[in-house]
Design a protein around this motif. Structure first.
Motif, mmCIF file in Angstrom:
data_model
loop_
_atom_site.group_PDB
_atom_site.id
_atom_site.type_symbol
_atom_site.label_atom_id
_atom_site.label_comp_id
_atom_site.label_asym_id
_atom_site.label_seq_id
_atom_site.Cartn_x
_atom_site.Cartn_y
_atom_site.Cartn_z
ATOM 1 N N ARG A 183 9.429 0.389 -7.459
ATOM 2 C CA ARG A 183 9.724 -0.765 -8.009
ATOM 3 C C ARG A 183 8.258 -1.473 -8.554
ATOM 4 N NH1 ARG A 183 14.713 -1.254 -9.119
ATOM 5 N NH2 ARG A 183 14.560 -3.541 -9.266
ATOM 6 N N LEU A 184 8.422 -2.117 -9.491
ATOM 7 C CA LEU A 184 7.302 -2.951 -10.128
ATOM 8 C C LEU A 184 7.466 -4.233 -9.468
ATOM 9 C CD1 LEU A 184 5.228 -3.281 -12.256
ATOM 10 C CD2 LEU A 184 6.787 -3.979 -13.925
ATOM 11 N N VAL A 185 6.226 -4.676 -8.993
ATOM 12 C CA VAL A 185 6.035 -5.869 -8.594
ATOM 13 C C VAL A 185 4.795 -6.618 -9.295
ATOM 14 C CG1 VAL A 185 5.135 -7.124 -6.308
ATOM 15 C CG2 VAL A 185 6.770 -5.133 -6.100
ATOM 16 N N VAL A 186 5.105 -7.939 -9.513
ATOM 17 C CA VAL A 186 4.277 -8.592 -10.331
ATOM 18 C C VAL A 186 4.012 -9.997 -9.234
ATOM 19 C CG1 VAL A 186 3.623 -10.051 -12.341
ATOM 20 C CG2 VAL A 186 5.013 -7.976 -12.602
ATOM 21 N N LEU A 187 2.691 -10.190 -9.042
ATOM 22 C CA LEU A 187 2.139 -11.477 -8.445
ATOM 23 C C LEU A 187 1.356 -12.406 -9.490
ATOM 24 C CD1 LEU A 187 1.547 -10.405 -4.872
ATOM 25 C CD2 LEU A 187 3.609 -11.865 -5.561
ATOM 26 N N ALA A 188 1.743 -13.704 -9.336
ATOM 27 C CA ALA A 188 0.696 -14.547 -10.211
ATOM 28 C C ALA A 188 0.552 -15.790 -9.523
ATOM 29 C CB ALA A 188 1.377 -14.597 -11.484
ATOM 30 N N SER A 189 -0.693 -16.447 -9.788
ATOM 31 C CA SER A 189 -1.311 -17.533 -9.138
ATOM 32 C C SER A 189 -2.073 -18.358 -9.953
ATOM 33 C CB SER A 189 -1.584 -17.229 -7.949
ATOM 34 O OG SER A 189 -2.162 -18.430 -7.232
ATOM 35 N N LYS A 190 -1.948 -19.743 -9.897
ATOM 36 C CA LYS A 190 -2.883 -20.882 -10.509
ATOM 37 C C LYS A 190 -4.094 -21.114 -9.611
ATOM 38 C CE LYS A 190 0.176 -22.573 -14.178
ATOM 39 N NZ LYS A 190 0.727 -24.014 -14.589
ATOM 40 N N LEU A 191 -3.748 -20.556 -8.094
ATOM 41 C CA LEU A 191 -4.781 -20.952 -7.059
ATOM 42 C C LEU A 191 -6.140 -20.059 -7.322
ATOM 43 C CD1 LEU A 191 -2.257 -21.539 -4.257
ATOM 44 C CD2 LEU A 191 -3.148 -23.167 -5.757
ATOM 45 N N GLY A 192 -5.797 -18.978 -7.574
ATOM 46 C CA GLY A 192 -7.104 -17.745 -7.708
ATOM 47 C C GLY A 192 -6.507 -16.304 -7.870
ATOM 48 N N PRO A 193 -7.505 -15.283 -7.842
ATOM 49 C CA PRO A 193 -6.901 -14.161 -7.900
ATOM 50 C C PRO A 193 -6.087 -13.765 -6.767
ATOM 51 C CG PRO A 193 -9.165 -14.205 -8.149
ATOM 52 C CD PRO A 193 -8.747 -15.505 -7.718
ATOM 53 N N ILE A 194 -4.769 -12.623 -7.102
ATOM 54 C CA ILE A 194 -3.907 -12.581 -6.122
ATOM 55 C C ILE A 194 -3.678 -10.764 -6.270
ATOM 56 C CG2 ILE A 194 -2.002 -13.403 -7.437
ATOM 57 C CD1 ILE A 194 -0.473 -13.938 -4.837
ATOM 58 N N ASP A 195 -3.483 -10.275 -5.238
ATOM 59 C CA ASP A 195 -3.147 -8.725 -5.595
ATOM 60 C C ASP A 195 -1.820 -8.547 -4.753
ATOM 61 O OD1 ASP A 195 -5.544 -8.153 -6.461
ATOM 62 O OD2 ASP A 195 -6.711 -8.296 -4.362
ATOM 63 N N VAL A 196 -1.188 -7.402 -5.510
ATOM 64 C CA VAL A 196 0.132 -6.833 -4.937
ATOM 65 C C VAL A 196 -0.245 -6.288 -3.619
ATOM 66 C CG1 VAL A 196 1.970 -5.031 -5.122
ATOM 67 C CG2 VAL A 196 1.136 -6.350 -7.195
ATOM 68 N N PRO A 197 0.512 -6.506 -2.479
ATOM 69 C CA PRO A 197 0.339 -6.269 -1.024
ATOM 70 C C PRO A 197 -0.115 -4.512 -1.110
ATOM 71 C CG PRO A 197 2.527 -6.817 -1.347
ATOM 72 C CD PRO A 197 2.057 -7.264 -2.579
ATOM 73 N N ALA A 198 -0.888 -4.311 -0.369
ATOM 74 C CA ALA A 198 -1.156 -2.750 0.011
ATOM 75 C C ALA A 198 -0.041 -2.424 0.939
ATOM 76 C CB ALA A 198 -2.463 -2.617 0.724
ATOM 77 N N ALA A 199 0.080 -1.130 1.031
ATOM 78 C CA ALA A 199 1.279 -0.496 2.132
ATOM 79 C C ALA A 199 0.907 -1.157 3.456
ATOM 80 C CB ALA A 199 1.068 1.104 2.040
ATOM 81 N N THR A 200 2.208 -1.268 4.247
ATOM 82 C CA THR A 200 1.971 -1.963 5.446
ATOM 83 C C THR A 200 2.430 -0.926 6.500
ATOM 84 O OG1 THR A 200 4.412 -2.662 5.247
ATOM 85 C CG2 THR A 200 2.856 -4.239 4.472
ATOM 86 N N VAL A 201 2.716 0.417 6.325
ATOM 87 C CA VAL A 201 3.239 1.307 7.182
ATOM 88 C C VAL A 201 2.235 2.536 6.850
ATOM 89 C CG1 VAL A 201 5.373 0.242 7.956
ATOM 90 C CG2 VAL A 201 4.996 2.256 6.117
ATOM 91 N N ASN A 202 2.105 3.483 7.672
ATOM 92 C CA ASN A 202 1.109 4.606 7.772
ATOM 93 C C ASN A 202 2.125 5.818 7.520
ATOM 94 O OD1 ASN A 202 -1.223 3.593 8.020
ATOM 95 N ND2 ASN A 202 -1.251 3.488 10.134
ATOM 96 N N THR A 203 3.395 5.817 8.084
ATOM 97 C CA THR A 203 4.409 6.862 7.800
ATOM 98 C C THR A 203 5.654 6.232 7.593
ATOM 99 O OG1 THR A 203 3.371 7.888 10.006
ATOM 100 C CG2 THR A 203 5.580 8.638 9.361
ATOM 101 N N ARG A 204 6.208 6.672 6.591
ATOM 102 C CA ARG A 204 7.329 6.110 5.730
ATOM 103 C C ARG A 204 8.351 6.369 6.739
ATOM 104 N NH1 ARG A 204 6.988 8.335 -0.472
ATOM 105 N NH2 ARG A 204 5.321 6.969 -1.250
ATOM 106 N N PRO A 205 9.520 5.212 6.969
ATOM 107 C CA PRO A 205 10.642 5.226 7.944
ATOM 108 C C PRO A 205 11.569 6.090 7.407
ATOM 109 C CG PRO A 205 10.494 3.263 6.596
ATOM 110 C CD PRO A 205 9.261 3.871 6.337
ATOM 111 N N THR A 206 12.529 6.607 8.113
ATOM 112 C CA THR A 206 13.420 7.692 7.794
ATOM 113 C C THR A 206 14.715 7.145 7.961
ATOM 114 O OG1 THR A 206 13.808 8.648 9.897
ATOM 115 C CG2 THR A 206 11.905 9.515 8.833
#
Length: 367
Positions: A183-206
């Motif tokens: 999926r394409l994720v876009v985040l935008a903010s007027k507060l300051g720089p913001i980044d799309v979240p990094a992966a939250t799991v090391n192993t992909r669930p099954t």
């Protein structure tokens, strides 16, 4: 590991909302609330959702304790959206503009449908409401060469009204969703720089982690304890086909025995290798679509049982909580409707990761 998210009750919501006081969320193109539900688990107060599909009302309102506005966004003005935010709250607007105009399944000659881009409409409402933070989720193809003008226009308009923007194609499986879904994720903010979240799991669930615990079903059967855990009937020919299918392998490997569809014997159908297939236990599922309950519309066969996956299994593969309510107790279960709702949704665990990132961003940048 599958990220398990249970529906937030009133007490849980009060406790979690305290994590980001004075902020509220309106979800445009909200569907049944996958994006909203993930944001609630990140501690946000989702106050309203807007969607043209009135059949989404029950699931959205029941699971998210928020108001559903059942009208096309074209008919909901920026002033109306602004009025949905409680007085004194700061604003977050999120949405998943329906991806049909950009889908590989619907693109027509010349991509003429781009002319009525719902991404532009989403941006029009952002410009009118002026939220401090926004998030948009869409199909990766929006960023492709043919659609780049639509996407670039969206980014340029965000920049023009003062947003810092981050955009990235991610795989939902890297955020605890047991599904291979880019999926394409876009985040935008007027507060300051913001980044799309990094992966939250090391192993992909099954698939196994997500659905192996559910009661076994025959094709056409329904679980006595959960009427959403039901599988569609299969014709005698499709029963033969699924018994011939091996997890993760295409129909082209079958010993024919009269099993091949006439269209697949032609060169025009030979490339459709991911229909009439089974999922694999120890990998994420393939991308779920609105036809995710149909063996003939994708690799949606159960890894072990001779049937397509059930609606509940599809919901779990989209990381919906096990107790998410999709229809009222007295409503019939229509495969096409519930399947469409589930297949169109933003995976809840991906939405929760987006919400966690927004919460951290607010704590770092908001006065």
């Amino acid at each position: 590991m599958v990220r398990v998210l249970e529906p937030a009750g009133a007490d849980e919501r009060s406790a979690s909302t305290a994590a980001v006081p004075d902020w509220a969320v309106v979800d445009l193109f909200c569907g049944i609330g996958g994006l909203s539900h993930g944001l609630r688990h990140a501690g946000f107060n989702v106050v309203a959702g807007v969607d043209a599909d009135e059949t989404c009302r029950y699931a959205f309102e029941t699971n998210n304790n928020a108001t559903f506005v059942g009208r096309p966004l074209e008919d909901v003005s920026g002033d109306e959206i602004a009025a949905m935010f409680p007085e004194g709250t700061r604003r977050i607007v999120v949405g998943c503009a329906p991806c049909t105009p950009f889908s590989a399944y619907s693109a027509g000659p010349g991509e003429a449908r781009d002319k009525w881009s719902l991404v532009d409409l989403f941006m029009d409402r952002i410009a009118a409401v002026e939220p401090e933070v926004i998030s948009m989720e869409n199909v990766p193809r929006l960023k492709s060469f043919k659609q780049r003008r639509v996407f670039n226009r969206f980014l340029e308009r965000l920049d023009g009204v003062g947003y810092e923007v981050s955009a990235k194609v991610v795989n939902a499986a890297d955020y605890g969703v047991p599904q291979d879904r880019s999926r394409l994720v876009v985040l935008a903010s007027k507060l300051g720089p913001i980044d799309v979240p990094a992966a939250t799991v090391n192993t992909r669930p099954t698939v196994r982690e997500a659905i192996a615990h559910l009661p076994a079903l025959d094709a056409g059967a329904v679980d006595a304890e959960d009427r959403i855990h039901r599988a569609p009937r299969l014709s005698s020919l499709n029963l033969r086909r699924i018994r011939a299918a091996k997890p993760g392998r295409p129909w082209s490997e079958w010993a024919d025995q009269g099993l091949l569809s006439p269209c697949h014997r032609r060169s025009t159908g030979a490339s459709y290798k991911n229909v009439y297939g089974r999922m694999e236990w120890d990998k994420p599922s393939p991308t779920l679509t609105t036809g995710c309950f149909s063996f003939g519309r994708g690799r949606f066969g159960h890894p072990k049982q001779d049937r397509a996956i059930s609606l509940r299994e599809a919901a779990l593969l989209q990381s919906f909580p096990a107790r998410y309510e999709f229809i009222a107790a007295d409503d019939p279960v229509w495969f096409a409707r519930v399947g469409r709702h589930i297949g169109n949704a933003v995976p809840v665990a991906l939405a929760a990761a987006i919400g966690d990132t927004i919460r951290t961003h607010i704590r770092e940048h908001a006065a």
